[in-house]
Design an enzyme around this catalytic site. Structure first.
Site, PDB file in Angstrom:
ATOM      1  CG  ASP A  21     -21.444 -17.367 -40.032  1.00  0.00           C
ATOM      2  OD1 ASP A  21     -20.467 -17.623 -40.753  1.00  0.00           O
ATOM      3  OD2 ASP A  21     -22.530 -16.923 -40.467  1.00  0.00           O
ATOM      4  CB  VAL A  42     -16.047 -12.666 -46.317  1.00  0.00           C
ATOM      5  CG1 VAL A  42     -15.310 -11.484 -45.708  1.00  0.00           C
ATOM      6  CG2 VAL A  42     -17.555 -12.535 -46.086  1.00  0.00           C
ATOM      7  CG  HIS A  85     -13.614 -16.619 -43.241  1.00  0.00           C
ATOM      8  ND1 HIS A  85     -13.402 -15.872 -44.377  1.00  0.00           N
ATOM      9  CD2 HIS A  85     -14.675 -17.408 -43.505  1.00  0.00           C
ATOM     10  CE1 HIS A  85     -14.297 -16.199 -45.285  1.00  0.00           C
ATOM     11  NE2 HIS A  85     -15.089 -17.151 -44.794  1.00  0.00           N
ATOM     12  CG  HIS A 130     -16.800 -21.315 -41.944  1.00  0.00           C
ATOM     13  ND1 HIS A 130     -17.993 -20.612 -41.982  1.00  0.00           N
ATOM     14  CD2 HIS A 130     -16.121 -20.937 -43.054  1.00  0.00           C
ATOM     15  CE1 HIS A 130     -18.036 -19.866 -43.077  1.00  0.00           C
ATOM     16  NE2 HIS A 130     -16.908 -20.045 -43.748  1.00  0.00           N
TER      17      HIS A 130
END
Ligand code: AMP
Length: 116
Positions: free
Chosen positions: A32, A99, A103, A105
Site C-alpha cells: 500500500d 478504489v 482488494h 488489505h
C-alpha cells in the site's frame, strides 16, 4: 459497473508501477502506498470486479480459489501467521471504499488495535 480506469486496473495493465510482492495468473499483491501498519499489503484478483460480493458472484471457482490460496501464500511468505494479522475489505460508500476494484488489505507487523 466496473470502471476500467480505476487505479488498480491501471496497475494491472502496468500503466502505473507498484511495489509488487507476488503475482500469478490470477492475482497481484503489492505494498500500500500509504501504509497503516508496518506491513500493509493489498491483494487484488485480476478478474475485473468492484467488491468482494461482485467477485464472489461473478468470477468462476478457479479465480476465487486461486485468489484466496494466494492470500494464504503471501501470509505464509511474510511469516505473519504466528504473530497474527488483520484482513480488511472496504466495500461501497458505507464501507469507505476509495478504489473500485476489489482488494484485501493485509495489515501486520505490529498490534493493529481496535477497529473503533
Ligand atoms: P480502500 O479505501 O479500501 O479503497 O483503500 C484503497 C487503498 O489503496 C488505500 O489504502 C491507498 O493507500 C491505496 N492506494 C491508492 N493508490 C495506490 C497505489 N498507486 N499504489 C498502492 N496503493 C495505493
Amino acid at each position: 459497473m466496473y470502471d476500467k480506469n480505476n487505479i488498480f486496473a491501471k496497475i494491472l495493465r502496468k500503466e502505473i508501477p507498484c511495489d509488487k510482492i507476488y503475482e500469478d495468473e490470477f492475482s497481484l499483491f503489492f505494498k500500500d502506498i500509504n501504509p497503516q501498519a508496518k506491513i500493509h499489503i493489498l491483494g487484488i484478483p485480476k478478474f475485473p470486479c468492484t467488491t468482494l460480493s461482485d467477485f464472489l458472484n461473478n468470477a468462476d471457482n478457479e479465480n476465487i480459489l486461486s485468489f484466496f490460496k494466494s492470500v494464504q501464500l503471501v501470509i505464509s511468505n511474510l511469516d505473519i501467521e504466528k504473530n497474527g494479522y488483520r484482513l480488511i475489505t472496504n466495500s461501497g460508500d458505507d464501507g469507505g471504499q476509495e478504489v473500485p476494484h476489489f482488494h484485501l488489505h493485509i495489515l501486520a507487523g505490529e498490534k493493529i488495535g481496535r477497529l473503533r
